[in-house]
Design a protein around this motif. Structure first.
Motif, mmCIF file in Angstrom:
data_model
loop_
_atom_site.group_PDB
_atom_site.id
_atom_site.type_symbol
_atom_site.label_atom_id
_atom_site.label_comp_id
_atom_site.label_asym_id
_atom_site.label_seq_id
_atom_site.Cartn_x
_atom_site.Cartn_y
_atom_site.Cartn_z
ATOM 1 N N CYS A 176 36.004 26.014 47.429
ATOM 2 C CA CYS A 176 36.649 25.579 48.663
ATOM 3 C C CYS A 176 37.903 24.787 48.312
ATOM 4 O O CYS A 176 38.224 24.547 47.148
ATOM 5 N N LEU A 178 40.118 21.263 50.299
ATOM 6 C CA LEU A 178 40.203 20.327 51.415
ATOM 7 C C LEU A 178 41.655 20.182 51.832
ATOM 8 O O LEU A 178 42.553 20.178 50.996
ATOM 9 N N ALA A 197 35.184 12.795 56.619
ATOM 10 C CA ALA A 197 35.018 14.133 57.186
ATOM 11 C C ALA A 197 35.785 14.351 58.483
ATOM 12 O O ALA A 197 36.359 15.432 58.681
ATOM 13 N N LEU A 202 37.313 21.415 55.677
ATOM 14 C CA LEU A 202 36.771 22.093 54.499
ATOM 15 C C LEU A 202 36.992 23.590 54.686
ATOM 16 O O LEU A 202 36.430 24.196 55.591
ATOM 17 N N ALA A 218 31.377 22.908 47.585
ATOM 18 C CA ALA A 218 31.301 21.903 48.640
ATOM 19 C C ALA A 218 30.044 22.157 49.455
ATOM 20 O O ALA A 218 29.540 23.278 49.527
ATOM 21 N N VAL A 234 30.361 15.375 54.032
ATOM 22 C CA VAL A 234 30.966 16.398 53.167
ATOM 23 C C VAL A 234 30.944 15.895 51.739
ATOM 24 O O VAL A 234 31.394 14.771 51.458
ATOM 25 N N THR A 236 31.977 17.150 47.721
ATOM 26 C CA THR A 236 32.713 18.124 46.934
ATOM 27 C C THR A 236 33.427 17.404 45.796
ATOM 28 O O THR A 236 33.800 16.229 45.947
ATOM 29 N N TRP A 238 36.333 17.742 45.055
ATOM 30 C CA TRP A 238 37.679 17.429 45.520
ATOM 31 C C TRP A 238 37.828 15.940 45.840
ATOM 32 O O TRP A 238 38.927 15.396 45.755
ATOM 33 N N PRO A 244 43.148 15.487 49.246
ATOM 34 C CA PRO A 244 43.246 16.667 50.113
ATOM 35 C C PRO A 244 44.691 17.162 50.256
ATOM 36 O O PRO A 244 45.623 16.368 50.318
#
Length: 247
Positions: A176, A178, A197, A202, A218, A234, A236, A238, A244
């Motif tokens: 994924c 972000l 979030a 996502l 994720a 969320v 992940t 990332w 992001p």
């Protein structure tokens, strides 16, 4: 000798086919499927049934190793006149055993620094885990609960005796990215309710199999304690890697 010739022929074909497969499957998938297996399996239909179609690297190497060792002890007698043959056979045996040990026990990881950083650990670029860390107690020690990634692929609730809540996986994505939510997306309900979030989106992406790229998995989790839901979150890599990406 005939068995050795057959195994060497299989090995040549295996290297050729496995190398070509890296173009489509990627390096790590092709290695695991062709070289780090006893058989190459081919799926039949859509029911998940597979049949072996060709010997894999482990089988070819194991047969070569056993055959070479058996032939050495049966046919050759220790003498200075044949020391060259003995060293050649010993070298081949060590080569096969060394490759097997490398495949079974080697661990690949990386260590990345920013200016001024210090670290005492390295990270895997292929494996991930979900980690919960409690705040340090009076002795300055943290409690860490690590859950392997493959548990997140199941729809079963995840429980651990050291966690005061259960974990339900709402969504899981192998790869994924972000990004910030667009103005239009901000009018829609967020994918999760807690943490950052509500401010991010996502976006699932196809699995990458390139050696110079990494999959960023994720998941959207719902935590449930004794008094009910603790919200959805969320998780992940990332969030601990680059920030992001703006839309």
């Amino acid at each position: 000798l005939k068995l050795t010739a057959v195994c060497l022929a299989f090995g040549i074909i295996l290297v050729f086919v496995g190398t070509l497969a890296q173009v489509k499957e990627g390096l790590y998938v092709a290695q695991e499927r062709s070289f780090q297996s006893f058989f190459i399996w081919m799926p039949i239909g859509e029911g998940g049934f597979e049949i072996p179609v060709f010997p894999g690297g482990y089988l070819v190497g194991l047969v070569l190793l056993v055959n070479l060792t058996a032939a050495h002890f049966k046919r050759f007698k220790l003498s200075w006149k044949k020391i060259g043959i003995h060293l050649t056979h010993l070298g081949l045996i060590l080569l096969l055993l060394g490759q097997l040990a490398t495949d079974l026990f080697s661990v690949e990881s990386h260590l990345r620094f920013k200016e001024g950083d210090s670290k005492n650990y390295s990270e895997s670029h292929l494996e991930n885990e979900l980690v919960f860390i409690s705040s340090a107690g009076q002795e300055g020690q943290e409690t860490v609960v690590a859950i392997p990634e493959y548990y997140l692929t199941s729809q079963e609730p995840i429980r651990h005796p050291q966690l005061p809540f259960s974990i339900q996986v709402k969504e899981y994505h192998l790869n994924c990215r972000l990004r910030d939510r667009t103005p239009e997306e901000r009018n829609d309900p967020p994918q999760a309710t807690e943490g950052i979030a509500p401010r991010i989106f996502l976006e699932p992406r196809p699995e990458t199999r390139k050696t110079d790229e990494r999959n960023f998995p994720a998941a959207i989790l719902e935590l449930t304690g004794e008094n009910g839901s603790l919200g959805t979150w969320v998780v992940t890599p990332w969030l601990i890697e680059p920030q992001p990406v703006s839309a």
